[in-house]
Design a protein around this motif. Sequence first.
Motif, PDB file in Angstrom:
ATOM      1  N   VAL A 180       0.832  -1.156   0.038  1.00  0.00           N
ATOM      2  CA  VAL A 180      -0.077  -0.022  -0.027  1.00  0.00           C
ATOM      3  C   VAL A 180       1.036   1.346  -0.042  1.00  0.00           C
ATOM      4  O   VAL A 180       1.991   1.338   0.763  1.00  0.00           O
ATOM      5  N   ALA A 181       0.526   2.345  -0.801  1.00  0.00           N
ATOM      6  CA  ALA A 181       1.351   3.326  -0.853  1.00  0.00           C
ATOM      7  C   ALA A 181       1.004   4.106   0.454  1.00  0.00           C
ATOM      8  O   ALA A 181      -0.106   4.198   1.140  1.00  0.00           O
ATOM      9  N   ALA A 184      -2.057   8.433  -0.863  1.00  0.00           N
ATOM     10  CA  ALA A 184      -1.733   7.422   0.318  1.00  0.00           C
ATOM     11  C   ALA A 184      -2.947   6.744   0.517  1.00  0.00           C
ATOM     12  O   ALA A 184      -3.980   6.909   0.730  1.00  0.00           O
ATOM     13  N   GLY A 185      -2.862   5.347   1.000  1.00  0.00           N
ATOM     14  CA  GLY A 185      -3.726   4.055   1.182  1.00  0.00           C
ATOM     15  C   GLY A 185      -4.011   3.414  -0.108  1.00  0.00           C
ATOM     16  O   GLY A 185      -5.016   2.346  -0.296  1.00  0.00           O
ATOM     17  N   SER A 186      -3.428   3.818  -1.299  1.00  0.00           N
ATOM     18  CA  SER A 186      -3.819   3.210  -2.551  1.00  0.00           C
ATOM     19  C   SER A 186      -3.306   1.858  -2.592  1.00  0.00           C
ATOM     20  O   SER A 186      -1.893   1.899  -2.129  1.00  0.00           O
TER      21      SER A 186
END
Lengths: 247, 294
Positions: free
Chosen positions: B104-105, B130-132
């Motif tokens: 995860v990014a 963020a969270g991707s």
Amino acid sequence: MSTTTFLPLLTENRITEMKIELDKGVLLEKFQNPTNDWLKEFFEDDPFRETNIAYTPFSLHMEAERPQDSEAMNIRLVYGNLMHLSDSQASDERLWAALCLGPFYSYVQYRWGVSSEQKIRDHFFFNFGPRRSVIRNAISRLWWIGRLSYEETLADPFAYSDYLSKHADFIFHVFELNLSNNKQLVRTLMEILLEFEDNNINVNTNHLGALMKYFNVLGGTYILDMMPTETLQEKLRLRLHRIVKEE
Amino acid sequence: MVNSHRYYPYPVLSEVSDDYHDSSFLANVEYSYSQDFLEFSFKADTDNKGLFDLIDSDHAVFAFHMECPQTSYRRVVTFKGTEHETRIRDNRLSGKLQVCPFIVATKPIVEYSNDKFNSDYQGFKFNLEAGSVLAIASCYEFTIQKEKDELSKIPSIFYITKHQDKNFKGFDITYPQDRIGVLLGEKEYQQYRVLNNNALIKNTLITFLILPALAQVLKIFKSEDPVVLEQYSGYRWFKSIQYRADQLDIDLAEIDMPEILLAQTLLNYPVLSSLFELADVLLLQDSGSYGEEF
């Protein structure tokens, strides 16, 4: 004056026995009795055993004309008095079925009615998958809404559950989604909803339903637990503005 | 094991998509009991250089998303190396636990591209938040087996767990203050957990492991050493066995009976019920009710 005692438990065998009898259609009338005295006769014994969890007995509010209006106050009472339960204990049907059939028998009748076997299965017992069951059972519902929305950083830690209880179906929309297992995600959502209320922007159940759908889609694309709070808040804020505007 | 796959608006490395070529993301998770905790060990690795570099430069992490629907437990465990351990108090979990591994990014990634993108994506660049999700491996689903009933007033005096020595084979017995522990070698423990999910042979398993454990500790009751007796007499398992013997009017210190027979008496002759249980299982197997599961 109340003294400390132990929470009751209804064994798995007894729960199964009652469910079988409910399916046969012979228990509805008994559940409509104003007291639970018939249980002793049904089991030919004291229906409950004691758990190892101490508590101080308390009563629930049953004065509101519309039973659902009693919910905010009763969340405070159930979660406030039983905060010491572990999540695992609080997910056990044996505890909640015993509380519904024992000390809070009249409350379940008052809040949900006992006009059908279906209502009895849904609100005295666990009748769905794990998540839905705890939100449908009359007493575990009050505990779990408290558990998932209690926010000790607020002046009133129950402010979020008060807000959700005021609006019909809001609890259903928010707590039947797995996303609400993360308290930070609940907090982010609640902050947006209260922000709208503070700005006198009316959010109704359709608006919230649409927002939760979007929230769920976001949860499928991102690991929301790892998204910065401000980013998520901004996404939810923009979407809710659009939803309210479009109506 | 459950496969988790969703459609993303950018390439995601997974077993079930061809968004990347010549690349893999492998992950593994195991758990074991340790007193009141569940100890999880995670392993993750990727041979995709682009993704590895993102992790190395703190733009991404390995992330294991853990969710227990019954107790509403939800947590993401993240780490940079290829191995990580964490523990969770067992009263936070019950029933099924799903664990899904991701890359995860952790911060925005501008104009992301990867040498191993499928040719359909060659030359494309993606801006990720963020969270991707960048990669997904197969999810795991565990059924959390607890040795104790968290509501019951009379907790079991036995527990079954993995031996701390990874090379240990067979089973051993320990009796610290609270309970009598049956410690199984790693392979034995794995197989025990598989079988323990099968309610039809639960009593047989208990007999098989608990009967010899009980027989061993019964020797303590016959000890003539007052120091030994004083040491153990305050232990919960000691009191519990003593109580059971009193119910049956048995004097554990004096009775002239081999421990293995005494243990069977205290457990109400479990061998016979276990044999019946096994006979029932074999009968089911013959009738085909078990299909391929058995």
